[in-house]
Write an enzyme that holds these catalytic residues in place. Structure first.
Site, PDB file in Angstrom:
ATOM      1  CB  CYS A  64      21.683 -45.433 -51.800  1.00 12.76           C
ATOM      2  SG  CYS A  64      22.856 -44.264 -51.066  1.00 12.76           S
ATOM      3  CB  ALA A  67      21.148 -41.914 -48.284  1.00 20.49           C
ATOM      4  NE  ARG A  98      17.830 -36.869 -42.257  1.00 19.74           N
ATOM      5  CZ  ARG A  98      18.221 -37.282 -41.057  1.00 19.74           C
ATOM      6  NH1 ARG A  98      19.415 -36.971 -40.597  1.00 19.74           N
ATOM      7  NH2 ARG A  98      17.418 -38.014 -40.327  1.00 19.74           N
ATOM      8  CG  HIS A 196      16.950 -46.148 -41.651  1.00 17.73           C
ATOM      9  ND1 HIS A 196      15.707 -46.188 -42.217  1.00 17.73           N
ATOM     10  CD2 HIS A 196      17.488 -44.951 -42.005  1.00 17.73           C
ATOM     11  CE1 HIS A 196      15.490 -45.064 -42.885  1.00 17.73           C
ATOM     12  NE2 HIS A 196      16.564 -44.301 -42.780  1.00 17.73           N
TER      13      HIS A 196
HETATM   14 FE1  CFM Z   1      12.462 -41.173 -40.211  1.00 20.76          FE
HETATM   15 FE2  CFM Z   1      11.429 -40.027 -42.086  1.00 20.76          FE
HETATM   16 FE3  CFM Z   1      13.838 -41.156 -42.286  1.00 20.76          FE
HETATM   17 FE4  CFM Z   1      13.454 -38.947 -40.785  1.00 20.76          FE
HETATM   18 FE5  CFM Z   1      14.255 -37.471 -42.885  1.00 20.76          FE
HETATM   19 FE6  CFM Z   1      12.249 -38.602 -44.121  1.00 20.76          FE
HETATM   20 FE7  CFM Z   1      14.631 -39.675 -44.355  1.00 20.76          FE
HETATM   21 MO1  CFM Z   1      14.139 -37.393 -45.477  1.00 20.76          MO
HETATM   22  S1  CFM Z   1      11.463 -39.225 -40.169  1.00 20.76           S
HETATM   23  S2  CFM Z   1      14.571 -40.726 -40.422  1.00 20.76           S
HETATM   24  S3  CFM Z   1      14.400 -37.012 -40.750  1.00 20.76           S
HETATM   25  S4  CFM Z   1      11.926 -42.051 -42.115  1.00 20.76           S
HETATM   26  S5  CFM Z   1      12.703 -36.562 -43.904  1.00 20.76           S
HETATM   27  S6  CFM Z   1      10.168 -39.204 -43.562  1.00 20.76           S
HETATM   28  S7  CFM Z   1      13.180 -39.445 -45.829  1.00 20.76           S
HETATM   29  S8  CFM Z   1      15.887 -38.001 -44.131  1.00 20.76           S
HETATM   30  S9  CFM Z   1      15.319 -41.638 -43.858  1.00 20.76           S
END
Ligand code: CFM
Length: 541
Positions: A64, A67, A98, A196
């Site tokens: 989500c 997260a 994580r 993000h």
């Molecule tokens: Fe970038 Fe990723 Fe992500 Fe990531 Fe991660 Fe991820 Fe994630 Mo899990 S590199 S930041 S450190 S998009 S592994 S493939 S899914 S937490 S949001």
């Protein structure tokens, strides 16, 4: 040496398999899902649907918005207190799972081990949670004296209308400590990707550019989108350090809010995870004149290539020579250590379904090991992460993306400083060295599968049909996969291992993958399709 019990993959016609996959859905859903699946064909420009809502009822791997904001981008900053404003589960289940590691700086501040939450109760949902949030911020500041606090809104907070930003402003004034509030309610956007963006926006507005300390090194770089899972950032920093490249700030692995506040004085931004942080790279370029270079520090050859990109940007003969020397030395050592694993792993097949970057980045490392990626996809990345940034102008903005604020950023009146003369910047841009990302598709083998936001059903069908030697994915499906007799490596939190980045990380990875694939345990697991007759249940009136 024990052999994996999985029989060699049968010859599968990928186009037929795709039809078989979507045939399992009702017609309308099949039509939708079909647009998220490609068979790689480099002879024509291909496009894929991404970053749209998952059809309700489909078991997705996605997370989500909260997260993406608290868990991914802001949480790894270890010298801040991060408060989850919401019911306890949101905070508890995002607490350290994580594995983003943090080493305290000289002042010793480290709040990584704590889980801060307002623990909202029914009463707060009815009468409002702002009072409780104020108390939580006061208490956290009194007890821990952090340099800054963040507040993250969860779903119910948005539904009842708590104004977390107003509370943050009020508390900032009262306590004299910066309080960054994020409206990252879980339901915003279609996945953690929205979180993000929200995190990038506020971090850019409230932290970057606040401290003008200049680096003493002419080769000071920020690493954007590296989160120090299992210690990755430390291995990257070790290598850059050997080359004489100074890591000025990391967003946000092993991150300090002090570093982020002065990040705008670096010479270059290195973008590791394009998906989670390209917004920050773009905004910093517009406001402060810092170009960005896309890097991938996963894999021996990828690491060497990325170091050479950095050297090419700086165009300094001494730096260049140091970089070449470090590459020669590190590659030789890594190659020697990898050789025995490569012998055992060559020709093995892997499928990769991870968030928004790793499904691309790890393909380089598997290539180093002689393994083939036969299918890959992101959970929540956007079309540009598949097809490359050149398609950005053609992306349509839908209701879900319109929900997320797009900051209008221009040159900072005093602090904008173009790092390159306009002509050279243009040249590097045209050459694809700066401000450029090609996406995953060009790296994929012809005939391989690309599946966006794969569902559990699709993953199961893929395993049965292709019988890969390894599946890289996350905790939500790990044990389902292993019940099929196929080893599953978590590429989010690395299954308690790592680092896997950089030269030494590649060797760690090879050792772990070899141990998994060649474990005798897989011989003992009989997948359901080998056990006949199958148990079937029927609904009766
Ligand atoms: Fe970038 Fe990723 Fe992500 Fe990531 Fe991660 Fe991820 Fe994630 Mo899990 S590199 S930041 S450190 S998009 S592994 S493939 S899914 S937490 S949001």
């Amino acid at each position: 040496m024990s052999k994996s019990r999985i029989p060699t993959a049968p010859a599968v016609d990928p186009e037929e398999f795709v039809e078989e996959l979507v045939r399992r859905y009702p017609a309308k859903v099949a039509k939708k899902r079909r647009r998220h699946i490609l068979v790689r064909d480099p002879s024509e420009p291909q496009s894929i649907e991404a970053n749209v809502r998952t059809v309700p009822g489909i078991i997705t791997q996605r997370g989500c918005c909260y997260a993406g904001c608290k868990g991914v981008v802001i949480g790894p900053i270890g010298d801040m207190v991060h408060i989850t404003h919401g019911p306890i589960g949101c905070g508890y289940y995002s607490w350290l799972t994580r594995r983003n590691l943090f080493r305290p700086r000289a002042d010793g501040a480290n709040f990584m081990h704590y889980c801060f939450s307002t623990d909202m109760q029914e009463e707060d949902i009815i009468f409002g949670g702002e009072k409780k949030l104020r108390e939580a911020i006061r208490e956290a500041v009194e007890l821990f004296r952090p340099k800054a606090v963040s507040v993250h809104a969860t779903c119910p907070v948005g539904l009842i209308g708590d104004d977390v930003q107003a509370v943050a402003r009020e508390m900032e004034e009262e306590l004299g400590v910066p309080v960054l509030a994020f409206h990252c309610e879980g339901y915003k956007g279609v996945s953690q990707s929205a979180g993000h963006h929200i995190a990038n926006n506020n971090l850019f507005k409230a932290a970057v550019g606040r401290d003008d300390l200049e680096p003493s090194s002419p080769f000071a770089v920020n690493i954007l989108g590296e989160y120090n899972i299992g210690g990755d950032a430390w291995e990257i920093e070790r290598v850059l350090d050997r080359c004489g490249i100074r890591v000025w700030a990391v967003f946000s692995g092993n991150g300090s809010i002090d570093d982020i506040r002065r990040a705008h004085t670096a010479q270059l931004n290195l973008v590791m995870c394009h998906r989670s942080i390209n917004y920050m790279a773009e905004m910093m370029e517009k406001a402060y004149g810092i170009p960005w270079v896309k890097v991938n520090f996963i894999g021996v050859r990828a690491m060497a290539k990325s170091l050479r990109k950095i050297a090419a940007y700086f165009e300094d003969p001494d730096l260049n020579e140091r970089v070449e020397r470090v590459i020669a030395d590190e590659v030789e050592r890594a190659e020697k250590d990898l050789a025995p694993y490569r012998e055992r792993l060559a020709g093995k097949t892997v499928v990769l379904f991870v968030g928004g970057s790793r499904a691309h980045h790890y393909q380089d490392l598997f290539r180093d090991l002689g393994m083939r990626t036969i299918a890959a996809g992101y959970e929540f990345a956007h079309r540009d992460d598949y097809e490359g940034r050149h398609i950005l102008p053609t992306l349509k903005v839908d209701a879900d993306s319109r929900n997320i604020e797009e900051l209008k950023v221009g040159p900072h009146p005093e602090k904008y400083r173009p790092r390159l003369p306009a002509e050279r910047a243009e040249k590097l841009r045209r050459a694809g060295l700066i401000d450029h990302y090609e996406g995953m598709l060009p790296d994929m083998e012809p005939g391989s599968l690309v599946i966006d936001d794969i569902s559990h059903l699709e993953l199961e069908m893929l395993i049965k049909r292709y019988r890969p030697d390894l599946v890289c994915s996350g905790i939500k499906d790990k044990y389902v996969i292993e019940k099929f007799g196929v080893p599953s490596k978590q590429l989010h939190n690395y299954d308690y291992r790592g680092p896997y980045a950089g030269f030494r990380g590649a060797v760690n990875f090879a050792r772990d993958i070899d141990a998994m694939i060649h474990s005798p345990v897989w011989k003992l697991v009989r997948p359901p399709w080998e056990k006949e007759p199958c148990l079937r249940a029927e609904l009766t009136a």
